[in-house]
Design a protein around this motif. Structure first.
Motif, PDB file in Angstrom:
ATOM      1  N   LEU A  43       0.804  -1.283  -0.140  1.00 25.89           N
ATOM      2  CA  LEU A  43      -0.073  -0.047  -0.022  1.00 25.89           C
ATOM      3  C   LEU A  43       0.800   1.217   0.034  1.00 25.89           C
ATOM      4  CD1 LEU A  43      -2.782  -0.927   2.453  1.00 25.89           C
ATOM      5  CD2 LEU A  43      -2.843  -0.896  -0.039  1.00 25.89           C
ATOM      6  N   ASN A  44       0.521   2.338  -0.924  1.00 24.65           N
ATOM      7  CA  ASN A  44       1.221   3.342  -0.987  1.00 24.65           C
ATOM      8  C   ASN A  44       0.635   4.480  -0.446  1.00 24.65           C
ATOM      9  OD1 ASN A  44       3.680   3.633  -3.241  1.00 24.65           O
ATOM     10  ND2 ASN A  44       2.591   1.754  -3.059  1.00 24.65           N
ATOM     11  N   ASP A  45      -0.905   4.420  -0.301  1.00 22.00           N
ATOM     12  CA  ASP A  45      -1.616   5.719   0.130  1.00 22.00           C
ATOM     13  C   ASP A  45      -3.107   5.392   0.455  1.00 22.00           C
ATOM     14  OD1 ASP A  45      -2.201   8.226   0.875  1.00 22.00           O
ATOM     15  OD2 ASP A  45      -1.744   9.129  -1.139  1.00 22.00           O
ATOM     16  N   PHE A  46      -3.679   6.088   1.098  1.00 19.09           N
ATOM     17  CA  PHE A  46      -5.319   6.017   1.209  1.00 19.09           C
ATOM     18  C   PHE A  46      -5.844   7.376   1.465  1.00 19.09           C
ATOM     19  CE2 PHE A  46      -3.864   6.173   5.652  1.00 19.09           C
ATOM     20  CZ  PHE A  46      -4.870   6.575   6.435  1.00 19.09           C
ATOM     21  N   ILE A  47      -7.130   7.306   1.338  1.00 23.83           N
ATOM     22  CA  ILE A  47      -8.080   8.585   1.506  1.00 23.83           C
ATOM     23  C   ILE A  47      -9.339   8.119   2.183  1.00 23.83           C
ATOM     24  CG2 ILE A  47      -6.705  10.267  -0.005  1.00 23.83           C
ATOM     25  CD1 ILE A  47      -9.000   9.757  -1.861  1.00 23.83           C
ATOM     26  N   TYR A  48      -9.872   8.959   3.002  1.00 28.19           N
ATOM     27  CA  TYR A  48     -11.350   8.622   3.402  1.00 28.19           C
ATOM     28  C   TYR A  48     -12.353   9.308   2.573  1.00 28.19           C
ATOM     29  CZ  TYR A  48     -15.409   8.412   6.487  1.00 28.19           C
ATOM     30  OH  TYR A  48     -16.704   8.329   6.990  1.00 28.19           O
TER      31      TYR A  48
ATOM     32  N   GLN B 116       7.515   0.157  -7.161  1.00 26.61           N
ATOM     33  CA  GLN B 116       6.692  -0.543  -5.929  1.00 26.61           C
ATOM     34  C   GLN B 116       6.263   0.884  -5.017  1.00 26.61           C
ATOM     35  OE1 GLN B 116       5.818  -3.786  -5.374  1.00 26.61           O
ATOM     36  NE2 GLN B 116       6.734  -3.945  -7.321  1.00 26.61           N
ATOM     37  N   SER B 117       6.631   1.925  -5.235  1.00 29.95           N
ATOM     38  CA  SER B 117       6.158   3.210  -4.223  1.00 29.95           C
ATOM     39  C   SER B 117       6.263   4.387  -5.085  1.00 29.95           C
ATOM     40  CB  SER B 117       7.466   3.260  -3.136  1.00 29.95           C
ATOM     41  OG  SER B 117       8.715   3.644  -3.691  1.00 29.95           O
ATOM     42  N   GLY B 118       6.090   5.547  -4.486  1.00 27.98           N
ATOM     43  CA  GLY B 118       5.951   6.807  -4.928  1.00 27.98           C
ATOM     44  C   GLY B 118       4.621   7.037  -5.646  1.00 27.98           C
ATOM     45  N   TYR B 119       3.345   6.360  -5.384  1.00 24.03           N
ATOM     46  CA  TYR B 119       2.175   6.643  -5.631  1.00 24.03           C
ATOM     47  C   TYR B 119       1.450   7.385  -4.740  1.00 24.03           C
ATOM     48  CZ  TYR B 119       3.018   2.628  -9.162  1.00 24.03           C
ATOM     49  OH  TYR B 119       3.662   1.927 -10.145  1.00 24.03           O
TER      50      TYR B 119
ATOM     51  N   ASP C  42      -2.303   0.841  -4.119  1.00 23.95           N
ATOM     52  CA  ASP C  42      -0.975  -0.083  -4.017  1.00 23.95           C
ATOM     53  C   ASP C  42      -0.550   0.240  -5.398  1.00 23.95           C
ATOM     54  OD1 ASP C  42      -2.182  -1.757  -5.915  1.00 23.95           O
ATOM     55  OD2 ASP C  42      -2.449  -3.346  -4.596  1.00 23.95           O
ATOM     56  N   ASN C  43       0.757  -0.317  -5.722  1.00 25.56           N
ATOM     57  CA  ASN C  43       1.508  -0.049  -6.953  1.00 25.56           C
ATOM     58  C   ASN C  43       0.937  -0.527  -8.344  1.00 25.56           C
ATOM     59  OD1 ASN C  43       2.342  -2.669  -5.590  1.00 25.56           O
ATOM     60  ND2 ASN C  43       3.480  -2.850  -7.792  1.00 25.56           N
ATOM     61  N   SER C  44      -0.330  -0.884  -8.372  1.00 27.75           N
ATOM     62  CA  SER C  44      -0.989  -1.599  -9.502  1.00 27.75           C
ATOM     63  C   SER C  44      -2.388  -1.288  -9.533  1.00 27.75           C
ATOM     64  CB  SER C  44      -1.029  -3.237  -9.529  1.00 27.75           C
ATOM     65  OG  SER C  44       0.320  -3.756  -9.436  1.00 27.75           O
ATOM     66  N   TYR C  45      -3.249  -1.125  -8.394  1.00 24.92           N
ATOM     67  CA  TYR C  45      -4.553  -0.796  -8.376  1.00 24.92           C
ATOM     68  C   TYR C  45      -5.075   0.063  -7.584  1.00 24.92           C
ATOM     69  CZ  TYR C  45      -4.680  -5.640 -10.888  1.00 24.92           C
ATOM     70  OH  TYR C  45      -4.616  -6.342 -11.825  1.00 24.92           O
TER      71      TYR C  45
END
Length: 692
Positions: free
Chosen positions: A473-478, A517-520, A488-491
């Motif tokens: 996982l790279n990020d999340f928002i509510y 794998q990162s930087g998203y 994540d890095n693909s979806y």
């Protein structure tokens, strides 16, 4: 009777040194030695005062054969000798082409025309005076020249000789570096053939000009061969030279000897343990006992070693009174366990060199100011939306384990620590978020394999939110309504949450190419849309999220969303724009147009209503040396008027935000740091209100 004196010694004046018991005999014919050819014709009534001059052997006669005696070394003086009135016989032998004679002593005595030469072991030889005038000295001596066991008789012709006395003295003036804390000059003792008068020590003029010199000292004792300059002038270069005088006048002038005061050692002073009392730190040290005192300097440091790559220091005070040996820091630094050092400077521009292995001029104060946050480094942080509280994920004991801290900057208290260690994610500062949902307010911390959920008041760990099938996982928002978007890095995934359970709503692939794998990064923008970017892509992807939570209408725009691991891009709902902090560019979503801004050079955030960009001009990549351009200033850019406001700060700002009270708040450090996650052993983080 042992006879160790050689003919070579007679010729080359290697006799040794002797003392003469001066005497005079009548010129009678009844000498008991007249029957011995060696003693025949001895000058019984020789005038011994004629011996008291310098003689050199010019001829030698053996068995009626005469030969000249040349110089031992053609470029030097001859070997020579003399008989002193005090009974000392001196001879001077040139041992090599350096022309500096070696002096040897014997004792001499006279009886009925015979000079007896004797060393300290009572070995002796004899010289029979045949003729002695003011300009000629003829004598005989015995030596087993052919080594047949029988001594042969040689006759020598010596003439008065005037040696070059400068050969008796070498250019030996130098700095005695065995005593390197003062200017101590040494030289060789005069041991020449004349009577010593004095040494004179001079200080030359500029550029070692001896024509503009000052006499510093006159020394009449031959055995005193040093001079200490206890009050030199303040210059970058000091030049000294020596003159040697005998009863014949000036003998010798040395070459100028140059000294650079920067190479002087300045003794340290011992500092006692600092006394901490009522937020004041008192220092006491021993009085300086060395020379050339100029002043004490009290220095504040974050490390004992002043020469490390992350060590920093600042001068607090200079004290010119050598008897003042105390200082109280009434405004101690915002630094845990600061190091104080007392340095001594001499008037020649040199200070003592701090070496923690051998000196005690620096001490650590046992001190933690109430404003200092006891973390060595901070990796993630976020502010509470409705309290004077920040949540900090940082390292307290080492770099690899971190804990989440609830810190109330209004009361300056740590109100809670997380009850578990958090692995350092490294995704950036936005990985820690305060979320309000139907469950209530929670603190969420993004990890690679899920989201850790904490009670924001107690920081009690509740559980992890994980979605089966997602990875890295790279990020999340509510999104609201208990819905979240995970990236994540693909979806991109939309999910609905029921306490610790996540249920997948939709899953859509975003970037087709492999960007690592990162930087998203994902941002929620207007009209129910989200935008996804990667630090290595010049394009970003927009999805609409419909009422059911599905990701639809995928489009690509030529806008780089994030430029680094810190997710340095924000959405500004005030004007429907995306601000890229790394590139200092603003993209208007409505018009699809770019505009740029210059300052602040390093933006950090926007204020609550999106009217200002907050940042500094401090480059995180700058070296941490004294010459770096780090400044204690915050700069705010008004996006409506383009006015730049410069605000003074107590420390070096690392993160800025506007709190629920409308105050601009800074997470600052007392010393320079590249980034907040850069580890220091001595914590110096604090929260300051920049604009009330």
């Amino acid at each position: 009777m042992s006879k160790n004196f050689t003919l070579k010694g007679m010729i080359a004046l290697l006799f040794g040194f002797i003392v003469l018991m001066s005497g005079c005999s009548s010129n009678e014919d009844d000498s008991p030695f007249q029957s011995d050819p060696f003693y025949q014709g001895a000058l019984l009534n020789a005038d011994l005062e004629l011996l008291n001059q310098y003689w050199s052997v010019y001829e030698v006669n053996y068995q009626k054969q005469t030969a000249e005696v040349p110089k031992t070394y053609g470029n030097c003086d001859r070997d020579f000798f003399t008989f002193l009135d005090d009974g000392t016989y001196k001879e001077y032998i040139i041992p090599n082409s350096g022309c500096i004679p070696e002096e040897q002593d014997l004792q001499w005595s006279f009886d009925r025309g015979i000079i007896t030469l004797e060393n300290s072991f009572k070995d002796f030889n004899e010289m029979v005076i045949v003729q002695l005038t003011a300009d000629k000295f003829v004598f005989r001596a015995k030596y087993d020249f052919d080594e047949d066991g029988e001594e042969d008789i040689f006759q020598f012709l010596a003439k008065p000789y005037s040696p070059n006395e400068s050969y008796f003295y070498s250019n030996s003036l130098e700095w005695d570096d065995s005593i390197n804390n003062k200017i101590r000059l040494t030289w060789s003792e005069y041991g020449g053939i004349n009577i010593f008068d004095r040494y004179e020590i001079y200080l030359s003029g500029e550029n070692c000009d001896i024509s503009k010199s000052v006499l510093l000292a006159t020394i009449n004792d031959r055995s005193i061969t040093y001079y200490e300059d206890l009050d030199p002038p303040v210059k970058n270069q000091l030049c000294y030279f020596l003159k040697v005088y005998t009863n014949k006048g000036l003998l010798f002038v040395s070459y100028p000897y140059s000294i650079s005061p920067e190479y002087l050692d300045v003794p340290s002073v011992a500092l006692e343990a600092p006394l901490v009392q009522n937020d004041k730190i008192s220092l006491q040290w021993q009085k300086y006992e060395g020379l050339y005192f100029s002043h004490y300097e009290v220095v504040l440091k974050n490390y004992f070693d002043s020469y490390g790559s992350i060590s920093q220091e600042r001068s607090l005070i200079e004290i010119t009174d050598i008897n003042t040996t105390s200082f109280t820091d009434e405004a101690p630094p915002l630094l845990k366990n600061p190091v104080y050092e007392v340095r001594v400077h001499n008037k020649l521009g040199k200070q003592n060199f701090y070496n923690p292995q051998v000196v005690a001029s620096a001490k650590e104060a046992n001190y933690l100011p109430d404003r200092v946050i006891d973390l060595k480094s901070i990796f993630n942080f976020t502010a509470s939306p409705n309290e004077t509280v920040v949540f900090l994920n940082g390292g307290k004991d080492n770099f690899y384990d971190s804990y989440i801290m609830r810190y109330n900057y209004g009361t300056r208290e740590v109100e809670a620590y997380s009850n578990n260690a958090t692995a350092i994610n490294g995704n950036g500062r936005n990985d820690l978020k305060v979320i309000n949902s139907s469950i209530g307010q929670e603190l969420m911390y993004l990890k690679y394999d899920g989201i850790s959920v904490y009670d924001p008041q107690t920081l009690e760990y509740k559980y992890d939110l994980k979605l089966s099938g997602s990875s890295s996982l790279n990020d999340f928002i509510y999104l609201g309504n208990d819905r979240y978007l995970l990236l994540d890095n693909s979806y991109a995934y939309t999910v609905i949450r029921d306490f610790s359970n996540l249920t997948l709503i939709d899953k859509q692939e975003h970037f087709m190419q492999n960007l690592g794998q990162s930087g998203y990064n994902v941002l929620q923008i207007n009209d129910g849309r989200i935008i996804i970017g990667n630090r290595d892509s010049s394009q970003s992807i927009i999805f609409n999220i419909n009422a059911e939570g599905n990701l639809v209408d995928k489009t690509i725009i030529d806008v780089p969303l994030t430029a680094g691991l810190a997710k340095e891009t924000v959405f500004n709902p005030r004007d429907n724009s995306i601000i890229n902090f790394r590139e200092n560019r603003i993209f208007d979503l409505a018009s699809s147009s770019f505009r740029s801004f210059e300052q602040p050079y390093f933006p950090v955030s926007i204020n609550g209503d999106g009217s200002k960009i907050l940042g500094t001009n401090n480059d995180p990549e700058w070296n941490l040396d004294a010459a770096s351009l780090h400044e204690k200033k915050v700069r705010t850019l008004n996006l409506t008027t383009s006015n730049l406001e410069i605000l003074e700060t107590e420390g070096y700002s690392h993160y800025l935000f506007e709190n629920h009270l409308g105050q601009i708040v800074s997470l600052s450090t007392f010393y320079k740091r590249p980034k907040a996650n850069y580890p220091y052993d001595r914590p110096d983080f604090f929260i300051e209100i920049v604009v009330p």
